[in-house]
Write an enzyme that holds these catalytic residues in place. Structure first.
Site, short mmCIF file in Angstrom:
data_model
loop_
_atom_site.label_atom_id
_atom_site.label_comp_id
_atom_site.label_asym_id
_atom_site.label_seq_id
_atom_site.Cartn_x
_atom_site.Cartn_y
_atom_site.Cartn_z
CG HIS A 288 -2.22 -0.80 0.81
ND1 HIS A 288 -3.16 -1.19 1.73
CD2 HIS A 288 -2.65 -1.29 -0.38
CE1 HIS A 288 -4.12 -1.86 1.12
NE2 HIS A 288 -3.83 -1.94 -0.16
NE ARG A 380 -5.98 0.11 -2.87
CZ ARG A 380 -5.38 0.16 -4.05
NH1 ARG A 380 -5.27 1.29 -4.69
NH2 ARG A 380 -4.90 -0.95 -4.60
CD GLU A 524 -9.37 -7.96 -3.17
OE1 GLU A 524 -8.30 -7.43 -3.51
OE2 GLU A 524 -10.17 -7.43 -2.38
CB THR A 547 -4.19 -8.50 -10.38
OG1 THR A 547 -4.09 -7.09 -10.50
CG2 THR A 547 -5.05 -9.07 -11.46
CG ASP A 549 -5.19 -8.90 -1.81
OD1 ASP A 549 -4.21 -9.19 -1.10
OD2 ASP A 549 -5.88 -7.89 -1.61
CB CYS A 596 -9.28 -1.87 -9.50
SG CYS A 596 -9.75 -3.04 -8.23
C1 PEP Z 1 -5.81 -5.77 -5.17
O1 PEP Z 1 -5.67 -6.63 -4.29
O2 PEP Z 1 -5.39 -5.92 -6.34
C2 PEP Z 1 -6.45 -4.48 -4.86
C3 PEP Z 1 -6.78 -3.63 -5.80
O3 PEP Z 1 -6.66 -4.21 -3.55
P1 PEP Z 1 -5.52 -3.76 -2.53
O4 PEP Z 1 -4.29 -3.46 -3.31
O5 PEP Z 1 -6.05 -2.58 -1.82
O6 PEP Z 1 -5.39 -4.97 -1.65
MG MG Z 2 -6.79 -6.35 -2.47
#
Ligand code: PEP
Ligand code: MG
Length: 648
Positions: A288, A380, A524, A547, A549, A596
């Site tokens: 993140h 988000r 995911e 993608t 996760d 996403c």
């Molecule tokens: C993902 O997992 O691709 C996603 C968009 O969510 P995050 O990165 O917030 O886990």
């Molecule tokens: Mg995710």
């Protein structure tokens, strides 16, 4: 119509030795009268960029005494190219010739974005005295379909090859001596090799010997980086180090510092906004913190393993967020043209597959809205929560839900107001228990041994139902304000039960999923892929592939672990086949499909997704314009392939 290179050559009257190298623009692979004229005008205009003005002031040149010529040359589609110095610029030894070579167009060497091969010759005998072969992972080349220069990966087995043959080294040496003799002074020469032909595309005097490389390219790029990691957010930054070992160090970060930490959590976001760049010991590019730095547009290198022990407070460093390298001192590395500069200039392009944008923070809504986008594919909540400084669970536990709702309404409302008439998909919160430990009220968060697989996403929101209710209430209030373009999606879904329960909460609050509000789920987890039929039966408007996760869970690779980052690939056939099968089912149910995760900004993945029929791609802010080109090109390829079938 041929491709040409449009190149600037500026010089100052009365100061013939001033080359002004690298100060003005060059445009490669330009085709068509209008484009050539535009490029010429841009070259002229580049005499008055902030950088050029600053350079003249710093070197005491009068603005009026500087002139520019624009040269239009046939574009050489070089497989190899580079620079020759007829004097060794590192040692000032004029008995040596130094040849630097990279694969592809010369831009990669000249801009200092790659480490070229280096060949040192004896000027008298042209015998090779030394050579250093450097690995090159990518090159600039013409994409014949797109009609402009693109960056392409070099096949794995070619990357470490010696670039010049013995014959080419000798030939370049001979040409260099000839050119130096012709001009009567040490020269800095650019060459390009296309097939069997060697072309000399430029020669200029080496002006100030010791400084020549830094003035013309990147003297110090040849110095070894002190740290290597993963380039998580592109760009170059130079400044003093501030080490952050824990939250107490955060206030030490002042505007212009480089934040160096073991790992950055999203709750560092306030400090990150002040930082010029970020370097971490740990983490991968889908962490993140990496996502935030891309959105903030600041260079970021993650996963160096030992930045916090090698660097000390106030050390001056240069961070190259594209190559993932960190250098000691201030190094001149020319910034590669940003994606916006490279792709934004081609104007709007129609695509059937929609191209959307991911966004986290209201401060960047305007920037996100200025891309060629078809709406927001992922909004988000976690980053706005982090910026707010208070853990949402504190609001809920203390019965202050209204304050949480107000914060969400303000922030989401601000973002959505830039996207009127376009869909905006807000994801309910998905914070891991280890990511927000510095927020006020996080004290009671459990210490999980594996937070990535832990209490987050929809499973957490259903347990702490006040959270989910507050988030849906905020969205309902925004709908009531007229922002009915806002839809919702649920993160980390693994069962129908979760979807059913969330829908029930929405209905109780006056939101009718799939009726008066767009409703979707993130795909995911492999579980969600396996039960996609049942999910569609339950009733959804759309799915969006997370993608980051999905790859982590399919491959069993912790996305934040720098030690195994090399194995993390969204293009793994197992991930691709899951995605393909989900799209197939969704098509049968008329459910919209989107992506996403970070892979939505990856060209190869996007090409695959368009081919297997995805409806939209949501990319990072800085990648949207590039991705739209990739989508357009892929769609055209598909159509051409189909149209040509009857001639086969
Ligand atoms: C993902 O997992 O691709 C996603 C968009 O969510 P995050 O990165 O917030 O886990
Ligand atoms: Mg995710």
């Amino acid at each position: 119509m041929p491709y040409v290179a449009v190149r600037s050559s500026a010089t100052a009257e009365d100061i013939p030795e001033a080359s002004f190298a690298g100060q003005q623009e060059t445009y490669l692979n330009i085709k068509g009268t209008n484009n050539v004229l535009k490029a010429v005008q841009k070259c002229w205009a580049s005499l008055y960029t902030a950088r050029a003005i600053y350079y003249r002031v710093k070197n005491n040149f009068h603005h009026e005494s500087v002139y520019i010529a624009v040269v239009v040359q046939k574009q050489i589609q070089s497989q190899k190219s580079g620079v020759i110095f007829t004097v060794n610029p590192a040692t000032n030894d004029d008995a040596e010739i130094v040849i630097e070579t990279g694969f592809g167009l010369g831009e990669a060497v000249v801009s200092g974005s790659i480490m070229p091969d280096e060949y040192i010759l004896d000027k008298g005998t042209l015998r090779l005295r030394n050579k250093v072969i450097n690995k090159q992972d990518w090159l600039f080349t013409l994409d014949n379909n797109l009609g402009y220069t693109v960056r392409r990966n070099i096949p794995e087995d070619k990357r470490s090859e010696q670039k010049l043959s013995e014959f080419e080294i000798k030939k370049l040496g001979e040409l260099a001596v000839k050119i130096e003799n012709h001009y009567g002074s040490a020269q800095d020469i650019e060459y390009a090799i296309e097939g069997p032909n060697i072309y000399i595309v430029q020669s200029r005097p080496v002006t100030t010997l010791k400084k020549s490389l830094s003035a013309q390219k990147n003297e110090d790029i040849s110095s070894e980086p002190i740290l290597k990691g993963l380039g998580a957010s592109p760009g170059i930054a130079k400044g003093p180090v501030k080490i952050v070992l824990n939250v107490n160090d955060l206030p030490n970060i002042k505007k212009g510092d480089i934040l160096v930490a073991k790992q950055t959590n999203p709750d560092y976001v306030v400090a990150m906004k002040k930082a010029l760049a970020i370097v971490t010991d740990q983490g991968g590019i889908t962490a993140h913190a990496s996502i935030v730095s891309r959105e903030l547009g600041i260079p970021c290198v993650v996963g160096t393993t030992n930045a916090t022990s090698i660097l000390k407070n106030d050390d001056i460093i240069t961070v190259d967020g594209s190559s993932g390298k960190v250098y000691r001192g201030e190094i001149n590395i020319k910034q590669v043209e940003s994606e916006k500069e490279r792709y934004g200039k081609f104007g709007p392009i129609e695509t059937v597959t929609e191209v959307k944008v991911n966004i986290d923070l209201p401060d960047f809504a305007e920037k996100a809205a200025s891309t060629e986008n078809d709406g927001i594919g992922l909004l988000r909540l976690e980053m706005m929560i982090a910026s707010n400084g208070i853990h949402p669970i504190k609001y809920i536990r203390e019965g202050r839900d209204n304050e949480y709702i107000e914060m969400l309404v303000n922030n989401i409302g601000k973002i959505a107001s830039f996207f009127k008439g376009k869909t905006v998909w807000v994801r309910t919160s998905d914070f891991r228990t280890d990511e927000y430990t510095d927020l006020d009220g996080s004290e009671n968060e459990p210490k999980e041994s594996n937070p990535m697989l832990g209490w987050h996403g929809i499973r957490r929101s259903l347990d702490d139902i006040g959270l989910l209710k507050a988030e849906f209430t905020a969205i309902k209030m925004l709908h009531d304000q007229g922002l009915t373009n806002i839809g919702v999606m649920l993160p980390f879904v693994i069962s129908i039960d979760e979807i059913r329960k969330a829908k029930q909460v929405m209905t109780e609050l006056g939101l009718d999923p799939c009726e008066n509000i767009d409703f979707g789920v993130m795909i995911e987890t492999p579980a969600a892929c396996q039960i996609i039929k049942e999910i569609c039966d339950e009733g959804i408007d759309f799915v969006s592939f997370g993608t980051n996760d999905l790859t982590q869970l399919t491959l069993g690779i912790d996305r934040n672990n720098e030690h195994i980052a090399k194995l993390f690939s969204e293009l793994h056939p197992a991930v691709l086949s899951l995605i393909k099968s989900v799209i197939k089912v969704c098509k049968e149910y008329n459910v919209e499909t989107s992506i996403c995760g970070q892979a939505g900004s990856n060209e190869e993945m996007v090409e695959y997704l368009v081919k297997v029929g995805i409806d939209s791609i949501s990319a990072n802010i800085d990648a949207v314009d590039r991705i739209r080109h990739v989508v357009a090109r892929t769609e055209k390829k598909l159509l051409l392939g189909f149209a040509r079938r009857e001639y086969m």
